[in-house]
Write a protein that holds these residues in place. Structure first.
Motif, PDB file in Angstrom:
ATOM      1  N   THR A   1       1.186  -8.623   6.680  1.00  0.00           N
ATOM      2  CA  THR A   1      -0.549  -8.483   5.122  1.00  0.00           C
ATOM      3  C   THR A   1      -0.761  -7.453   5.019  1.00  0.00           C
ATOM      4  OG1 THR A   1      -1.911  -8.170   7.061  1.00  0.00           O
ATOM      5  CG2 THR A   1      -1.106 -10.560   7.034  1.00  0.00           C
TER       6      THR A   1
ATOM      7  N   ARG B   1      -3.244  -5.901   5.079  1.00  0.00           N
ATOM      8  CA  ARG B   1      -3.322  -4.127   6.646  1.00  0.00           C
ATOM      9  C   ARG B   1      -2.231  -4.404   6.890  1.00  0.00           C
ATOM     10  NH1 ARG B   1      -8.781  -6.258   8.903  1.00  0.00           N
ATOM     11  NH2 ARG B   1      -8.983  -4.226  10.780  1.00  0.00           N
ATOM     12  N   GLN B   2      -1.590  -5.205   7.774  1.00  0.00           N
ATOM     13  CA  GLN B   2      -0.470  -4.586   8.556  1.00  0.00           C
ATOM     14  C   GLN B   2       0.369  -3.394   7.859  1.00  0.00           C
ATOM     15  OE1 GLN B   2       1.362  -8.306   9.059  1.00  0.00           O
ATOM     16  NE2 GLN B   2       1.497  -8.239  10.820  1.00  0.00           N
TER      17      GLN B   2
ATOM     18  N   THR C   1      -1.148  -1.176   5.207  1.00  0.00           N
ATOM     19  CA  THR C   1      -1.597  -0.405   5.224  1.00  0.00           C
ATOM     20  C   THR C   1      -1.311   0.468   6.536  1.00  0.00           C
ATOM     21  OG1 THR C   1      -3.158  -1.100   3.550  1.00  0.00           O
ATOM     22  CG2 THR C   1      -3.977   0.434   5.340  1.00  0.00           C
ATOM     23  N   GLU C   2      -1.930  -0.377   7.186  1.00  0.00           N
ATOM     24  CA  GLU C   2      -2.024   0.741   9.092  1.00  0.00           C
ATOM     25  C   GLU C   2      -0.848   1.381   9.169  1.00  0.00           C
ATOM     26  OE1 GLU C   2      -2.274  -2.892  11.283  1.00  0.00           O
ATOM     27  OE2 GLU C   2      -4.573  -2.643  11.012  1.00  0.00           O
TER      28      GLU C   2
ATOM     29  N   PRO D   1      -6.608   1.998   1.794  1.00  0.00           N
ATOM     30  CA  PRO D   1      -6.384   1.117   1.196  1.00  0.00           C
ATOM     31  C   PRO D   1      -6.185   0.230  -0.247  1.00  0.00           C
ATOM     32  CG  PRO D   1      -7.557   1.265   3.119  1.00  0.00           C
ATOM     33  CD  PRO D   1      -7.540   2.255   2.633  1.00  0.00           C
TER      34      PRO D   1
ATOM     35  N   LYS E   1      -5.427 -14.841   3.683  1.00  0.00           N
ATOM     36  CA  LYS E   1      -5.077 -13.471   3.756  1.00  0.00           C
ATOM     37  C   LYS E   1      -3.830 -13.997   3.191  1.00  0.00           C
ATOM     38  CE  LYS E   1      -4.441 -14.169   8.580  1.00  0.00           C
ATOM     39  NZ  LYS E   1      -3.877 -13.520   9.582  1.00  0.00           N
TER      40      LYS E   1
END
Length: 123
Positions: free
Chosen positions: A25, A27-28, A30-31, A41, A65
């Protein structure tokens, strides 16, 4: 040889994460990227969108997502980047490039033996 898309240095960072994880995703991504950069982000999402636009990343919707996955193999992108570098910097002359790299870098005995083995196999 079919020319692949040009991928910027920043886009390479995104792709390394996706190639490693196969499906991610935003988010993954970005992290993972925040561990090595100070990118926001929004920057990561911009890079992801560019890669989707270049047909390097694909995605599927999973509820709210997006799951991103590579459309191009890492080896194919590396080969394209190598060819581009060789043409741009060494006028396509692989001998010039190899000689330059060998003279300018410290090689271990193992490195030298492996290079000899590779060259012997090519004869």
């Amino acid at each position: 040889m079919k020319k692949g898309p040009k991928i910027s240095e920043a886009e390479w960072e995104i792709m390394k994460i996706v190639w490693t994880n196969k499906f991610c995703t935003s988010r993954q991504i970005t992290e993972a990227i925040e561990k090595n950069t100070e990118w926001k982000p929004k920057t990561v999402k911009t890079l992801i969108n560019r890669l989707v636009g270049k047909n390097v990343l694909g995605y599927k919707e999973d509820g709210r997502k997006y799951i991103y996955y590579p459309l191009i193999e890492e080896a194919e992108c590396i080969k394209e980047a190598n060819q581009s570098f060789l043409s741009r910097v060494y006028d396509g002359a692989i001998k010039k490039m190899l000689v330059s790299f060998i003279k300018e870098n410290d090689l271990s005995k193992d490195d030298i033996e492996e290079l000899k083995r590779i060259l012997d196999e090519r004869e």
